[in-house]
Write a protein that holds these residues in place. Structure first.
Motif, mmCIF file in Angstrom:
data_model
loop_
_atom_site.group_PDB
_atom_site.id
_atom_site.type_symbol
_atom_site.label_atom_id
_atom_site.label_comp_id
_atom_site.label_asym_id
_atom_site.label_seq_id
_atom_site.Cartn_x
_atom_site.Cartn_y
_atom_site.Cartn_z
ATOM 1 N N SER A 4 0.848 -1.188 0.000
ATOM 2 C CA SER A 4 0.000 0.000 0.000
ATOM 3 C C SER A 4 0.886 1.241 0.000
ATOM 4 C CB SER A 4 -0.929 0.005 1.216
ATOM 5 O OG SER A 4 -0.191 0.109 2.408
ATOM 6 N N TYR A 5 0.292 2.379 -0.277
ATOM 7 C CA TYR A 5 1.028 3.638 -0.367
ATOM 8 C C TYR A 5 0.106 4.778 0.020
ATOM 9 C CZ TYR A 5 -1.591 3.687 -4.672
ATOM 10 O OH TYR A 5 -2.616 3.625 -5.582
ATOM 11 N N ARG A 6 0.725 5.930 0.208
ATOM 12 C CA ARG A 6 -0.002 7.182 0.448
ATOM 13 C C ARG A 6 0.444 8.190 -0.606
ATOM 14 N NH1 ARG A 6 0.170 7.493 7.046
ATOM 15 N NH2 ARG A 6 -1.023 5.585 7.323
ATOM 16 N N PRO A 7 -0.355 9.212 -0.856
ATOM 17 C CA PRO A 7 0.030 10.205 -1.859
ATOM 18 C C PRO A 7 1.430 10.762 -1.573
ATOM 19 C CG PRO A 7 -2.245 10.549 -1.226
ATOM 20 C CD PRO A 7 -1.686 9.495 -0.291
ATOM 21 N N PRO A 87 -4.298 7.749 -6.818
ATOM 22 C CA PRO A 87 -4.827 6.644 -7.616
ATOM 23 C C PRO A 87 -5.222 5.487 -6.691
ATOM 24 C CG PRO A 87 -2.444 6.715 -7.780
ATOM 25 C CD PRO A 87 -2.865 7.954 -7.037
ATOM 26 N N PRO A 88 -6.332 4.803 -6.982
ATOM 27 C CA PRO A 88 -6.777 3.723 -6.109
ATOM 28 C C PRO A 88 -5.809 2.539 -6.066
ATOM 29 C CG PRO A 88 -8.162 3.869 -8.067
ATOM 30 C CD PRO A 88 -7.247 5.044 -8.081
ATOM 31 N N GLU A 89 -5.064 2.325 -7.150
ATOM 32 C CA GLU A 89 -4.032 1.289 -7.167
ATOM 33 C C GLU A 89 -2.981 1.632 -8.204
ATOM 34 O OE1 GLU A 89 -5.881 -2.482 -8.059
ATOM 35 O OE2 GLU A 89 -5.947 -2.063 -10.189
ATOM 36 N N ILE A 90 -1.796 1.093 -7.998
ATOM 37 C CA ILE A 90 -0.706 1.234 -8.958
ATOM 38 C C ILE A 90 -0.277 -0.175 -9.336
ATOM 39 C CG2 ILE A 90 1.665 2.018 -9.331
ATOM 40 C CD1 ILE A 90 1.037 4.377 -7.488
ATOM 41 N N VAL A 91 -0.301 -0.460 -10.631
ATOM 42 C CA VAL A 91 0.029 -1.786 -11.143
ATOM 43 C C VAL A 91 1.295 -1.661 -11.976
ATOM 44 C CG1 VAL A 91 -0.759 -3.730 -12.534
ATOM 45 C CG2 VAL A 91 -2.416 -2.396 -11.197
ATOM 46 N N ASN A 92 2.348 -2.346 -11.560
ATOM 47 C CA ASN A 92 3.621 -2.300 -12.278
ATOM 48 C C ASN A 92 3.936 -3.687 -12.818
ATOM 49 O OD1 ASN A 92 6.031 -1.098 -13.229
ATOM 50 N ND2 ASN A 92 7.134 -2.056 -11.557
ATOM 51 N N THR A 93 4.215 -3.767 -14.126
ATOM 52 C CA THR A 93 4.570 -5.034 -14.764
ATOM 53 C C THR A 93 5.896 -4.890 -15.487
ATOM 54 O OG1 THR A 93 2.251 -5.634 -15.064
ATOM 55 C CG2 THR A 93 3.847 -6.768 -16.454
ATOM 56 N N ALA A 94 6.803 -5.805 -15.187
ATOM 57 C CA ALA A 94 8.080 -5.889 -15.894
ATOM 58 C C ALA A 94 8.046 -7.150 -16.745
ATOM 59 C CB ALA A 94 9.237 -5.949 -14.907
ATOM 60 N N ALA A 114 6.453 -10.258 -14.510
ATOM 61 C CA ALA A 114 6.001 -10.213 -13.116
ATOM 62 C C ALA A 114 5.228 -8.918 -12.916
ATOM 63 C CB ALA A 114 7.182 -10.279 -12.156
ATOM 64 N N THR A 115 4.177 -8.991 -12.094
ATOM 65 C CA THR A 115 3.334 -7.832 -11.829
ATOM 66 C C THR A 115 3.209 -7.617 -10.333
ATOM 67 O OG1 THR A 115 2.059 -8.171 -13.849
ATOM 68 C CG2 THR A 115 1.005 -6.872 -12.133
ATOM 69 N N ASP A 116 3.277 -6.353 -9.929
ATOM 70 C CA ASP A 116 3.096 -5.970 -8.534
ATOM 71 C C ASP A 116 1.933 -4.985 -8.479
ATOM 72 O OD1 ASP A 116 4.250 -5.785 -5.678
ATOM 73 O OD2 ASP A 116 4.020 -3.691 -6.289
ATOM 74 N N VAL A 117 1.000 -5.222 -7.560
ATOM 75 C CA VAL A 117 -0.148 -4.330 -7.387
ATOM 76 C C VAL A 117 -0.105 -3.749 -5.982
ATOM 77 C CG1 VAL A 117 -2.662 -4.127 -7.389
ATOM 78 C CG2 VAL A 117 -1.539 -5.709 -8.975
ATOM 79 N N ASP A 118 -0.097 -2.432 -5.897
ATOM 80 C CA ASP A 118 -0.141 -1.730 -4.616
ATOM 81 C C ASP A 118 -1.419 -0.907 -4.574
ATOM 82 O OD1 ASP A 118 2.505 -2.626 -3.892
ATOM 83 O OD2 ASP A 118 3.266 -1.152 -5.312
ATOM 84 N N VAL A 119 -2.006 -0.769 -3.383
ATOM 85 C CA VAL A 119 -3.266 -0.041 -3.249
ATOM 86 C C VAL A 119 -3.092 1.166 -2.339
ATOM 87 C CG1 VAL A 119 -4.700 -2.051 -3.709
ATOM 88 C CG2 VAL A 119 -4.064 -1.516 -1.372
ATOM 89 N N LEU A 120 -3.960 2.135 -2.541
ATOM 90 C CA LEU A 120 -3.955 3.361 -1.749
ATOM 91 C C LEU A 120 -4.316 3.048 -0.307
ATOM 92 C CD1 LEU A 120 -3.802 6.477 -1.672
ATOM 93 C CD2 LEU A 120 -6.233 6.491 -2.270
ATOM 94 N N ASP A 121 -3.525 3.552 0.628
ATOM 95 C CA ASP A 121 -3.795 3.410 2.056
ATOM 96 C C ASP A 121 -4.795 4.489 2.421
ATOM 97 O OD1 ASP A 121 -3.825 3.339 4.811
ATOM 98 O OD2 ASP A 121 -1.650 3.278 5.029
ATOM 99 N N GLU A 122 -6.013 4.089 2.711
ATOM 100 C CA GLU A 122 -7.097 5.035 2.984
ATOM 101 C C GLU A 122 -7.204 5.422 4.454
ATOM 102 O OE1 GLU A 122 -8.980 6.662 0.949
ATOM 103 O OE2 GLU A 122 -8.594 5.653 -0.928
ATOM 104 N N LEU A 123 -6.278 4.990 5.299
ATOM 105 C CA LEU A 123 -6.324 5.329 6.716
ATOM 106 C C LEU A 123 -6.362 6.844 6.895
ATOM 107 C CD1 LEU A 123 -6.160 4.200 9.616
ATOM 108 C CD2 LEU A 123 -3.689 4.513 9.459
ATOM 109 N N LEU A 124 -7.254 7.327 7.697
ATOM 110 C CA LEU A 124 -7.430 8.750 7.988
ATOM 111 C C LEU A 124 -7.858 9.565 6.770
ATOM 112 C CD1 LEU A 124 -4.343 9.236 10.298
ATOM 113 C CD2 LEU A 124 -6.679 8.736 10.999
ATOM 114 N N ARG A 125 -8.485 8.917 5.817
ATOM 115 C CA ARG A 125 -8.932 9.607 4.616
ATOM 116 C C ARG A 125 -9.850 10.772 4.937
ATOM 117 N NH1 ARG A 125 -12.502 6.496 0.332
ATOM 118 N NH2 ARG A 125 -13.855 6.566 2.132
#
Length: 130
Positions: A4-7, A87-94, A114-125
């Motif tokens: 997960s990530y934050r802006p 963004p609600p998710e970030i999808v990276n494919t190599a 290979a693909t990695d999917v990270d999602v937005l951390d909505e904590l304290l949105r």
């Protein structure tokens, strides 16, 4: 290493391209396009096992054609960028692309991407914990 990530966060991906076969692989291409939601993307390349990076680094997408990747050769790319907006998710494919002339026999084509999917951390949105 994250899911997960934050802006504004810096996301770092490691892309490892390895020739597991005994023979050199000519004219292979490594590609990792900039995923939607990342900005200020840069990358570096490190080589081992007799491999040679076509370039030591760059900005934007990784898209490199190798003259040859020797058997046992490894290229390790570090690919990083900042999250832009929410963004609600970030999808990276190599991916590794083989030449279309079928000069390379690949007994395990399923390991060429290979693909990695990270999602937005909505904590304290909304200012309150969920």
């Amino acid at each position: 290493g994250v899911n997960s990530y934050r802006p504004g966060d810096l996301l770092v991906y490691t892309v490892i391209m390895r020739n597991l076969g005994p023979d050199a692989a000519p004219q292979v291409r490594v590609r990792d396009l900039v995923p939607a939601g990342l900005t200020n993307v840069g990358w570096t390349c490190a080589a081992s096992g007799g491999a040679i990076c076509p370039a030591a680094g760059g900005t934007g997408a990784i898209d490199q054609l190798l003259a040859t990747l020797p058997g046992g050769g490894v290229l390790t790319y570090s690919f990083a960028g900042n999250v832009d907006g929410r963004p609600p998710e970030i999808v990276n494919t190599a991916e590794v692309l083989l030449p279309t002339d079928t000069t390379i026999e690949d007994p395990v084509p399923g390991n060429n991407s290979a693909t990695d999917v990270d999602v937005l951390d909505e904590l304290l949105r909304n200012g309150f914990e969920a």
